[in-house]
Design a protein around this motif. Structure first.
Motif, short mmCIF file in Angstrom:
data_model
loop_
_atom_site.label_atom_id
_atom_site.label_comp_id
_atom_site.label_asym_id
_atom_site.label_seq_id
_atom_site.Cartn_x
_atom_site.Cartn_y
_atom_site.Cartn_z
N PHE A 219 43.18 37.84 42.24
CA PHE A 219 42.71 36.84 43.19
C PHE A 219 43.56 36.97 44.45
N THR B 273 39.25 38.46 47.90
CA THR B 273 39.61 39.88 47.91
C THR B 273 40.54 40.18 49.08
N ARG C 241 35.48 39.42 36.20
CA ARG C 241 35.14 39.69 37.60
C ARG C 241 33.64 39.61 37.81
N THR D 267 36.22 38.72 43.68
CA THR D 267 37.56 39.13 43.27
C THR D 267 37.48 40.62 42.97
#
Length: 397
Positions: free
Chosen positions: A371, A32, A352, A362
């Motif tokens: 990503f 993230t 996700r 993510t």
């Protein structure tokens, strides 16, 4: 010891990971980085320093707090390559964009031009203004190769401003030819605001092209710069130094509070876009992180090389999967993208969630699964994240 080559960051754990022990980046798959990168351990030192200064000086802490704000401005100026940049600081980009909008002559020119790919801070605010009668023209963000040209064509004599992102937050595509758009706006006497949030710290500012001196720039350090919340800025163009935003805080006359004029006065320069009392802890944290980046020689050029290596690796490993449910944009080289790999699927949210169950962080925005790598992640961690995606795809099929 400073990091000098990408090879030092490819090993597991990589050479930077030890500096992020509080976030346990060597133990977690944190993809993230395009949203919330981990903070280096020195960030905590900044937060403690803020508390100690408040405890020691109480209301007298503000001189020290303003010095930290100046350190943040200096860091942003280095990233922009503009040592004289006029910068207003804010807790978030929304408050800065609202002040920008309030400085426009919307009664005389009640028209704004934007794209359908803007982040929610701009999207929602402009949608609400449209409900109140402001004409808001949304230009399709795809195809991105012609976006700047189509934006310029949408400008007319009733247009007050154009608002556009340098890197689109859903697709990661870099918008080309922003300098041409800036020139078109200048010829019409239209203000141009460019959101560089998804570029700062991962795409060197000069890669957006020349010709943005007359543009307003808005961005922040929450993402790639690892500064955390509360570290956003608005760069004023030179011609805007006499602007009079309607939404104005008392810090915009901080040095002239004794005056009681019939006409509202403003501080010189970017200080005229200041707000009011804020939590200075964010600037303490940011000043320590900016020092850490300098010590580690994490320059925009090196960070771009790291990012391209990481997103190219993610893309290659993704291409090796059986990806019937998901695809990616292969129409341009990775150098045409920002700092994350954007994958497109009608089941992005399910993917996700499946990744999260496997320990891979993510995020998804509509039909886009994102990503976002970061400099402290190793190649092995990136490959493990894509392998987990392969497992999720198998399960969903």
């Amino acid at each position: 010891m400073a990091v000098t080559t990408i090879d030092e960051l490819r090993t597991s754990p990589n050479a930077l990971a030890a500096h992020y022990s509080r976030f346990r980046v060597d133990q977690r798959l944190l993809l993230t980085g395009h949203s919330h990168q981990a903070w280096p351990d020195v960030a905590l030192r900044g937060q403690l320093e803020a508390f100690e200064d408040a405890a020691d000086a109480v209301d007298g802490k503000w001189d020290k707090a303003f010095a930290k704000a100046d350190a943040v401005r200096a860091g942003v100026r280095r990233l922009l390559g503009d040592p004289a940049a006029e910068l207003a600081l804010g807790a978030n980009t929304h408050e800065l964009v609202v002040r920008f909008l309030s400085s426009l002559a919307l009664r005389e020119k009640p028209r704004l031009v934007t794209t359908d790919g803007e982040f929610h801070s701009v999207r929602r605010q402009l949608a609400r203004l449209a409900e109140e009668g402001i004409e808001v023209v949304k230009v399709a963000s795809a195809p991105v190769a012609t976006l700047a040209e189509r934006m310029a064509a949408a400008v007319d004599d009733r247009t007050s401003a154009v608002l556009i992102s340098a890197v689109l937050f859903e697709t990661s595509r870099i918008v080309p030819d922003l300098g041409d758009l800036a020139a078109a706006c200048a010829r019409r006497g239209v203000e141009l605001l460019v959101d560089i949030y998804h570029g700062l710290g991962v795409v060197p500012f000069d890669e957006f092209g020349a010709g943005l001196d007359a543009a307003w720039l808005v961005g922040g350090g929450y993402k790639y710069l690892q500064l955390g919340e509360g570290n956003c800025f608005l760069r004023l163009p030179r011609h805007a130094l006499d602007a009079r935003p309607v939404f104005t805080g008392w810090f915009a006359e901080f040095d002239d509070l004794a005056q009681r004029n019939h006409r509202v006065t403003y501080a010189p320069g970017a200080a005229r876009f200041a707000g009011s009392t804020y939590d200075p802890t964010s600037h303490y944290r940011a000043s320590h992180v900016l020092e850490f980046f300098a010590e580690q020689q994490l320059t925009p050029a090196l960070l771009r090389r790291i990012s391209l290596h990481q997103t190219e690796l993610l893309a290659r490993r993704f291409d090796e999967l059986d990806t019937g449910l998901i695809t990616r944009d292969r129409d341009a080289p990775r150098s045409a993208f920002g700092g994350f790999l954007s994958l497109r699927s009608s089941r992005a949210a399910d993917l996700r969630a499946g990744l999260a169950e496997r320990g891979v962080a993510t995020d998804s925005r509509g039909e886009y699964l994102r990503f976002g790598p970061a400099p402290y992640l190793s190649d092995a961690q990136l490959e493990a994240a894509i392998a987990a995606l392969g497992e999720v795809l198998t399960d969903l099929r």
